[in-house]
Write a protein that holds these residues in place. Sequence first.
Motif, PDB file in Angstrom:
ATOM      1  N   ASP A  71       0.892  -1.173   0.152  1.00 25.56           N
ATOM      2  CA  ASP A  71       0.142  -0.051  -0.012  1.00 25.56           C
ATOM      3  C   ASP A  71       0.810   1.493   0.057  1.00 25.56           C
ATOM      4  O   ASP A  71       0.291   2.459   0.488  1.00 25.56           O
ATOM      5  CB  ASP A  71      -0.905   0.032   1.288  1.00 25.56           C
ATOM      6  CG  ASP A  71      -2.034  -1.205   1.073  1.00 25.56           C
ATOM      7  OD1 ASP A  71      -2.355  -1.677   0.038  1.00 25.56           O
ATOM      8  OD2 ASP A  71      -2.651  -1.222   2.133  1.00 25.56           O
ATOM      9  N   ASN A  72       1.945   1.114  -0.349  1.00 19.20           N
ATOM     10  CA  ASN A  72       2.779   2.337  -0.468  1.00 19.20           C
ATOM     11  C   ASN A  72       2.483   2.930  -1.960  1.00 19.20           C
ATOM     12  O   ASN A  72       3.610   2.756  -2.797  1.00 19.20           O
ATOM     13  CB  ASN A  72       4.256   2.159  -0.337  1.00 19.20           C
ATOM     14  CG  ASN A  72       4.988   3.532  -0.216  1.00 19.20           C
ATOM     15  OD1 ASN A  72       4.971   4.662  -0.673  1.00 19.20           O
ATOM     16  ND2 ASN A  72       6.294   3.481   0.377  1.00 19.20           N
ATOM     17  N   PHE A  73       1.457   3.321  -2.235  1.00 17.45           N
ATOM     18  CA  PHE A  73       1.178   3.856  -3.731  1.00 17.45           C
ATOM     19  C   PHE A  73       1.904   4.947  -3.989  1.00 17.45           C
ATOM     20  O   PHE A  73       1.845   4.988  -5.491  1.00 17.45           O
ATOM     21  CB  PHE A  73      -0.289   4.034  -3.768  1.00 17.45           C
ATOM     22  CG  PHE A  73      -1.076   2.934  -3.294  1.00 17.45           C
ATOM     23  CD1 PHE A  73      -1.056   1.828  -3.873  1.00 17.45           C
ATOM     24  CD2 PHE A  73      -2.005   3.110  -2.322  1.00 17.45           C
ATOM     25  CE1 PHE A  73      -1.994   0.723  -3.597  1.00 17.45           C
ATOM     26  CE2 PHE A  73      -2.762   2.048  -1.811  1.00 17.45           C
ATOM     27  CZ  PHE A  73      -2.749   0.864  -2.443  1.00 17.45           C
ATOM     28  N   GLN A  74       2.525   5.823  -3.422  1.00 16.52           N
ATOM     29  CA  GLN A  74       3.304   6.954  -3.794  1.00 16.52           C
ATOM     30  C   GLN A  74       4.769   6.367  -4.380  1.00 16.52           C
ATOM     31  O   GLN A  74       5.003   6.704  -5.345  1.00 16.52           O
ATOM     32  CB  GLN A  74       3.597   7.848  -2.578  1.00 16.52           C
ATOM     33  CG  GLN A  74       4.429   9.039  -2.969  1.00 16.52           C
ATOM     34  CD  GLN A  74       3.506  10.182  -4.219  1.00 16.52           C
ATOM     35  OE1 GLN A  74       2.384  10.264  -3.577  1.00 16.52           O
ATOM     36  NE2 GLN A  74       4.333  10.539  -5.114  1.00 16.52           N
ATOM     37  N   LYS A  75       5.399   5.469  -3.711  1.00 14.62           N
ATOM     38  CA  LYS A  75       6.516   4.904  -4.133  1.00 14.62           C
ATOM     39  C   LYS A  75       6.322   4.233  -5.276  1.00 14.62           C
ATOM     40  O   LYS A  75       6.905   3.995  -6.281  1.00 14.62           O
ATOM     41  CB  LYS A  75       7.096   3.999  -3.058  1.00 14.62           C
ATOM     42  CG  LYS A  75       8.012   4.908  -1.811  1.00 14.62           C
ATOM     43  CD  LYS A  75       9.507   5.395  -2.692  1.00 14.62           C
ATOM     44  CE  LYS A  75      10.385   6.006  -1.602  1.00 14.62           C
ATOM     45  NZ  LYS A  75      11.497   6.203  -2.132  1.00 14.62           N
TER      46      LYS A  75
END
Length: 648
Positions: A71-75
């Motif tokens: 769920d680290n969508f930015q990365k």
Amino acid sequence: MSKIKTFCFSLVAFSCIGLVGYGQGKKSKGDDYFFQYQYGQAVMAYESEMLKGTLTPEQFLNLAEAYFNIDNFQKASETYFELYEKEIPMGNHHFNKMLQSLSMTSSKNRIEAILATKFSNFETEFMENLEFNNQLLNGANSISETEFKIFNLNGNSPQSDFSPSFHSDKLLFSSGRSQDKKFRYVPTGEGYLNIYEGELSSDGQINAAMPFTGIPSSNYHKATPFYSEKLESIFYVLSNTQNGELAFDSNGKNSLAVGMQIKNGPHRMLLKDLSTSFYYPFYDEESEKLYFSANFDYGYGGTDIYYVHTNKGQIMSAPINLGPRINSPGNEIAPYLFDDSFYFSSDVFYGLGGMDIYKSNIEGDTFSIPVNLGQGVNSSKDDFGLIIRDHEEGMLGYFASNRLGGKGNDDLYGFKVDKKPGLKTLIFKGRVVKTNDPGEAVERAEVRLLGLEGNLLSETFTATDGTYRMEIPWTNELKLVTNKDRYSFKEKYFSEEELDALEGNNTDVSISAYDDLVEEKENQKVVKLNEFFFARSRTQLTPEITQELDKVVAFVKEFPQAQLRIETHTDSRGGSSTNFRLTQGRSDAVKDYLIGKGVPAGNILYSIGYGEDKILNNCTNGVYCLEFLHKQNQRTLIVVLNDNLMFD
């Protein structure tokens, strides 16, 4: 559910590669963690290796996917986009994850720009699905057809509970709750999946869920059941085993097969391939098709939905992909048919988030555009595996979700409704035929739906049999416009009441071919009429004459831009001046009749009597002729003056 987002739903994460790790071709510690679904550790390992400059393009893709799965969508979006800008090849599945991660970080403009450059790479059906669902979910008129309350089932556990299936007055479902601590599935920390059964109570809850004993026992995965009442059989997925132990392919991958257990009968393995996993079997008792999801390499994205023809469950054909109307660059799972609707789940990037449930109408052998069921059933998390059936005076349904407020990883949810769930849409379908011959279809006719301000809502062209179909988000009123070059133009307004009454009915349209209604006479285009004759020395219209003139009325109604000249001629018998007055009277009588029948006076530019000026044969003054030769000169023509300008 982050730890099992490899295919965005519980079962797939349980299924692939299994306990032996990466198997052949091990390249790095990051790969070890990644292919054992330990995505947090994979990220740290890959980031460490990236500092050393040793990551391959494939490992960069793994890193992007690992970010996505925790769920680290930015990365994830940054890594995917960097690979995209460097034109590193990525399959449709990764492309969908890139767009998903961009949507999670509010990068809508970037998504639109990427899609604009990749438009030609996608199937037409997929782009239509995308545009329609964007309109539906973002439009002001997007309303649900149903009002219902969703309830969490009491029988849910802290582990994953999903894949509900009706079994008479019971509910079957899959669960990762542990029964034997000796057999635990390492990637999730839960037990191997098993099938459970609970009694359905009148309020839709389940009581006393216990392991289902109607299938052979196994220490490994048994999940996603479907019960066929007609065959008295359970279809389900199970781990591939050999001699009671997990079986792996040459790359160390353990996948899932589809089995069928006949009540008080034999067990059959229906779909088995050590390198391919099969999920969510659904047996359609009417067509005898067995639907399922699979991760074949030749699909449209991650997992696609397929079917095989069967004979009472026995496989009789190769798998057939449902095509780009249903399958997308993402993952499609959990097929379910009910009342001519096809339900399934997809994590395609244009949904509400994670995996959403969609509904497509079944029309013969084709599917309509799949429609997102909208808020309520769907959420910003994963929602999948919907089932529904008639219940009392309404309907009862279930699905799984990992939305906030549940008891475990995935929970089962129930709902009761009066109508099938879904966002309200309008379906226009029917045939375009010729007005003068309703049995003759008009192919390639343009059919459009317009808002009252003239804005285009949808457009299509008729097929070779004249059929058309359009589906749009609900609107209270609109216009249906039909036309084709050298055909009449038709426009019909529909009120809200008429649209409400339209559901399920055909809207056929008739248009006229201009060239069918006119012909060449005396070097000019005239309205095609049968011969008619006035009584000798009379100007009165007879029923036979008005019957033909009604064709002119219909012609002008179909082609209101037509500019007409009425010209009447007679033979050489009688005086010249008398014949002029007679034919002028006849032309004026024709004009009066047409105007009286609704032809605008502005459409009739001239009404002329030519007397005997334009004799067609040798029957001039003083020449003896038979009656039929004289009659050749008695005629009334309706000339189309602007014939050469009407379709410029």
